[in-house]
Design a protein around this motif. Sequence first.
Motif, PDB file in Angstrom:
ATOM      1  N   THR A  78       0.842  -1.195   0.000  1.00  0.00           N
ATOM      2  CA  THR A  78       0.000   0.000   0.000  1.00  0.00           C
ATOM      3  C   THR A  78       0.873   1.240   0.000  1.00  0.00           C
ATOM      4  O   THR A  78       1.717   1.401   0.888  1.00  0.00           O
ATOM      5  N   PRO A  79       0.712   2.140  -0.970  1.00  0.00           N
ATOM      6  CA  PRO A  79       1.506   3.368  -0.970  1.00  0.00           C
ATOM      7  C   PRO A  79       1.294   4.161   0.318  1.00  0.00           C
ATOM      8  O   PRO A  79       0.165   4.366   0.759  1.00  0.00           O
TER       9      PRO A  79
ATOM     10  N   GLU B  40      10.177  -4.306   3.284  1.00  0.00           N
ATOM     11  CA  GLU B  40      10.345  -4.707   1.888  1.00  0.00           C
ATOM     12  C   GLU B  40       9.703  -3.697   0.949  1.00  0.00           C
ATOM     13  O   GLU B  40      10.217  -3.425  -0.138  1.00  0.00           O
ATOM     14  N   GLY B  41       8.567  -3.142   1.349  1.00  0.00           N
ATOM     15  CA  GLY B  41       7.868  -2.186   0.496  1.00  0.00           C
ATOM     16  C   GLY B  41       8.126  -0.740   0.843  1.00  0.00           C
ATOM     17  O   GLY B  41       7.913   0.149   0.017  1.00  0.00           O
ATOM     18  N   HIS B  42       8.556  -0.490   2.078  1.00  0.00           N
ATOM     19  CA  HIS B  42       8.772   0.883   2.558  1.00  0.00           C
ATOM     20  C   HIS B  42      10.120   0.921   3.286  1.00  0.00           C
ATOM     21  O   HIS B  42      10.161   1.037   4.511  1.00  0.00           O
ATOM     22  N   PRO B  43      11.218   0.826   2.549  1.00  0.00           N
ATOM     23  CA  PRO B  43      12.516   0.632   3.205  1.00  0.00           C
ATOM     24  C   PRO B  43      12.980   1.792   4.073  1.00  0.00           C
ATOM     25  O   PRO B  43      13.736   1.575   5.022  1.00  0.00           O
ATOM     26  N   THR B  44      12.548   3.016   3.778  1.00  0.00           N
ATOM     27  CA  THR B  44      13.057   4.164   4.546  1.00  0.00           C
ATOM     28  C   THR B  44      11.956   5.038   5.143  1.00  0.00           C
ATOM     29  O   THR B  44      12.254   6.049   5.769  1.00  0.00           O
ATOM     30  N   ALA B  45      10.709   4.686   4.963  1.00  0.00           N
ATOM     31  CA  ALA B  45       9.621   5.508   5.511  1.00  0.00           C
ATOM     32  C   ALA B  45       9.679   5.516   7.034  1.00  0.00           C
ATOM     33  O   ALA B  45      10.018   4.501   7.663  1.00  0.00           O
ATOM     34  N   PRO B  46       9.356   6.621   7.670  1.00  0.00           N
ATOM     35  CA  PRO B  46       9.231   6.609   9.137  1.00  0.00           C
ATOM     36  C   PRO B  46       8.235   5.532   9.565  1.00  0.00           C
ATOM     37  O   PRO B  46       7.097   5.500   9.088  1.00  0.00           O
ATOM     38  N   LEU B  47       8.688   4.660  10.465  1.00  0.00           N
ATOM     39  CA  LEU B  47       7.894   3.515  10.905  1.00  0.00           C
ATOM     40  C   LEU B  47       7.860   3.526  12.430  1.00  0.00           C
ATOM     41  O   LEU B  47       8.903   3.465  13.085  1.00  0.00           O
TER      42      LEU B  47
END
Length: 401
Positions: A222-223, A259-266
């Motif tokens: 999901t984007p 895997e889908g969001h390697p650098t997004a704030p999590l």
Amino acid sequence: MHTTPLTGDLLRGALDLERTAHGVLPHRLPARARAQCSDPQLAMAVSQPSGVRLALRTRATVVELDTLPTKRVYVGAPPRPDGVYDLLVDGEPSGRAVAAGGSTLTVDMSAGTMEHTPGEPVTVRFAGLPDRVKDVEIWLPHNETTELVALRTDAPVEPVPDRGRKVWLHHGSSISHGSDAATPTGTWPARAAALAGVDLVNLGFGGGALLDPFTARAMRDTPADLISVKLGINVVNADLMRLRAFGPAVHGFLDTLREGHPTAPLLVVSPILCPIHEDTPGPCAPDFSGLDEGRLRFKAMGDPAERASGKLTLNVIREELARIVGERAEQDPNLHHLDGRELYGESDFAELPLPDALHPDAATHLRMGERFAAAVFGTEGPFAAAGAESAADSPGTDGSS
């Protein structure tokens, strides 16, 4: 009146639209994910459109939406209020309606059964809207399965153009879903999103935050610009796993997200305070002793001594989540942790106790949303950049109108 087909470009917050005999049914997990789990509780939660809203640009002064809601009736429990539709015009609260009638789902918690009784569509109508081009949002009931049948307006509509807002993708339990919130814009994630000026995709599922791989894959695909997961309470009250399995399951869930969001704030959020499960393992069970007074509560059925054998409590889970995030953050600087008791803790419980011993009330949802926005989107928070970018056009929803 103009009739406009109900298509995905008019909806925000849904990951799938299922064609039905009446119209379309928004789901908050894609079909592939739903096919990998036969749990009727999860299927019901996924079809309840928490955070899902119609987003229209139009001059219309009248909007009519035909829907087929499914009302839940719990055997022996007091009747539930009808689900609420919140209307926003250019981000401001501008109306509220309910859809009485529709289908019913009778749930017998003591027998573990559900029975569906079909009903007929009903119409929700908003009139007196300003006669100018404007952005109109209709937030669907967060706690009521809602098929969309027809959309009618007295002027043409088009999808709201991309406003460049950050997309916040959130996953959690019934508390994130909005259990016991009064309105769809009054759930704590919706309140936080409104204050921060971000677009919410709410994957909070009542009873369904169980570290399921299919949910992680759906989030991976999901984007999103910002991601949070609020984990723990469902694992405890379902008595689903032991400490040995919990840690690797959390690692696997986070690995899949990356895997889908390697650098997004999590952001990983641990459970809010829930006294019945702080040091007592699950399972959690309904307490029917107060039904004759119109009260349904929950109770923990485990034994605190069972922690020695690996049974999970909220305190054990908080310690484990803090450890896992701390270790992973050494290699992943965009991974963050928030203790859920910063959103609702001991002093909050003294002032606003959990009415059923498990879920916060409407006032607490608003408080949690405000605290999350300050702690996470504020100047020192992990999502600070998104909050700063979006503050100027933050809508004014406050969960009441």
